[in-house]
Design a protein around this motif. Structure first.
Motif, PDB file in Angstrom:
ATOM      1  N   THR A  18     100.727  58.600 119.963  1.00 10.06           N
ATOM      2  CA  THR A  18      99.953  59.996 118.055  1.00 10.06           C
ATOM      3  C   THR A  18     101.080  60.556 117.707  1.00 10.06           C
ATOM      4  OG1 THR A  18      99.428  61.483 119.467  1.00 10.06           O
ATOM      5  CG2 THR A  18      98.144  59.829 119.199  1.00 10.06           C
ATOM      6  N   ILE A  19     100.764  61.248 116.653  1.00 13.71           N
ATOM      7  CA  ILE A  19     101.349  62.197 116.269  1.00 13.71           C
ATOM      8  C   ILE A  19     100.563  62.880 114.906  1.00 13.71           C
ATOM      9  CG2 ILE A  19     101.970  61.017 113.780  1.00 13.71           C
ATOM     10  CD1 ILE A  19     104.810  62.587 113.016  1.00 13.71           C
ATOM     11  N   ILE A  20     100.712  64.669 115.135  1.00 15.59           N
ATOM     12  CA  ILE A  20      99.361  65.379 115.184  1.00 15.59           C
ATOM     13  C   ILE A  20     100.021  66.187 113.436  1.00 15.59           C
ATOM     14  CG2 ILE A  20      98.670  67.193 115.383  1.00 15.59           C
ATOM     15  CD1 ILE A  20      99.299  66.710 119.047  1.00 15.59           C
ATOM     16  N   SER A  21      99.391  66.472 112.909  1.00 16.29           N
ATOM     17  CA  SER A  21      99.688  67.446 111.028  1.00 16.29           C
ATOM     18  C   SER A  21     100.807  68.257 111.892  1.00 16.29           C
ATOM     19  CB  SER A  21      98.206  67.905 111.089  1.00 16.29           C
ATOM     20  OG  SER A  21      98.483  68.940 111.915  1.00 16.29           O
ATOM     21  N   ASP A  22     101.586  68.904 112.773  1.00 16.86           N
ATOM     22  CA  ASP A  22     102.693  69.667 112.740  1.00 16.86           C
ATOM     23  C   ASP A  22     103.755  68.338 112.902  1.00 16.86           C
ATOM     24  OD1 ASP A  22     101.996  71.311 115.672  1.00 16.86           O
ATOM     25  OD2 ASP A  22     102.214  69.075 115.218  1.00 16.86           O
ATOM     26  N   GLY A  23     103.431  67.434 113.314  1.00  8.36           N
ATOM     27  CA  GLY A  23     104.831  66.964 113.442  1.00  8.36           C
ATOM     28  C   GLY A  23     105.136  66.347 114.846  1.00  8.36           C
ATOM     29  N   ARG A  24     104.306  67.054 116.041  1.00  2.49           N
ATOM     30  CA  ARG A  24     104.450  66.693 117.078  1.00  2.49           C
ATOM     31  C   ARG A  24     103.887  65.846 117.193  1.00  2.49           C
ATOM     32  NH1 ARG A  24     100.549  71.407 120.372  1.00  2.49           N
ATOM     33  NH2 ARG A  24      99.752  71.266 118.436  1.00  2.49           N
ATOM     34  N   ILE A  25     104.963  64.975 117.944  1.00  2.00           N
ATOM     35  CA  ILE A  25     104.792  63.485 118.469  1.00  2.00           C
ATOM     36  C   ILE A  25     104.609  62.895 120.142  1.00  2.00           C
ATOM     37  CG2 ILE A  25     105.713  61.270 119.104  1.00  2.00           C
ATOM     38  CD1 ILE A  25     107.491  62.051 116.797  1.00  2.00           C
ATOM     39  N   ASN A  26     103.669  62.519 120.599  1.00  2.00           N
ATOM     40  CA  ASN A  26     103.310  62.129 122.149  1.00  2.00           C
ATOM     41  C   ASN A  26     103.523  61.326 122.380  1.00  2.00           C
ATOM     42  OD1 ASN A  26     102.569  62.348 125.027  1.00  2.00           O
ATOM     43  ND2 ASN A  26     100.864  62.106 124.399  1.00  2.00           N
ATOM     44  N   TYR A  27     104.310  60.324 123.407  1.00  2.00           N
ATOM     45  CA  TYR A  27     104.640  58.766 123.453  1.00  2.00           C
ATOM     46  C   TYR A  27     103.945  58.523 124.903  1.00  2.00           C
ATOM     47  CZ  TYR A  27     107.961  58.297 120.111  1.00  2.00           C
ATOM     48  OH  TYR A  27     108.537  58.188 118.825  1.00  2.00           O
ATOM     49  N   ALA A  28     103.146  57.460 124.910  1.00  2.00           N
ATOM     50  CA  ALA A  28     103.176  56.983 126.744  1.00  2.00           C
ATOM     51  C   ALA A  28     104.369  56.947 127.435  1.00  2.00           C
ATOM     52  CB  ALA A  28     101.838  54.851 126.738  1.00  2.00           C
TER      53      ALA A  28
END
Length: 121
Positions: free
Chosen positions: A50-60
């Motif tokens: 996922t990528i959040i509006s502020d640019g933070r990214i989360n991967y499995a």
């Protein structure tokens, strides 16, 4: 109404690459996050990235750095670059957007129709 349209799935040999795209359109006031999920036959739908509006990214955690999520400058299209694909990556990949359609409405989740990714051994 919001539409999410995915593209880029297909059949690829193990070790190959694919790039998925998801374009959001319609009545969008703001986008909180966009991301990719996948569902293999007989299994639950799981987070990929996922990528959040502020640019933070989360991967499995299971991806081992093989996938990269990105987006366009307008934040309305999200991409998933998948490298070194493995047969266990075979699944239907779904795009999800969390967004508001007006200032007054709460954020809701919207899903695309899914795109099949098949990795042959």
């Amino acid at each position: 109404q919001v539409q999410l349209v995915e593209s880029g799935g297909g059949l690829v040999q193990a070790g190959g690459s694919l790039r998925l795209s998801c374009a959001a359109s319609g009545r969008i006031f703001s986008i909180n996050a966009m991301g990719w999920y996948r569902q293999a036959p007989g299994k639950q739908r799981d987070l990929v990235a996922t990528i959040i509006s502020d640019g933070r990214i989360n991967y499995a955690d299971s991806l081992e750095g093989r996938f990269t999520i990105s987006r366009n400058n307008a934040k309305t299209t999200v991409y998933l670059q998948m490298n070194n694909l493995k047969p266990e990556d075979t699944a239907v990949y779904y795009c999800k957007g969390t967004m508001r359609t007006t200032y007054y409405n709460p954020s809701l989740d919207y899903w695309g129709q899914g795109t099949q990714v098949t990795v042959s051994s």
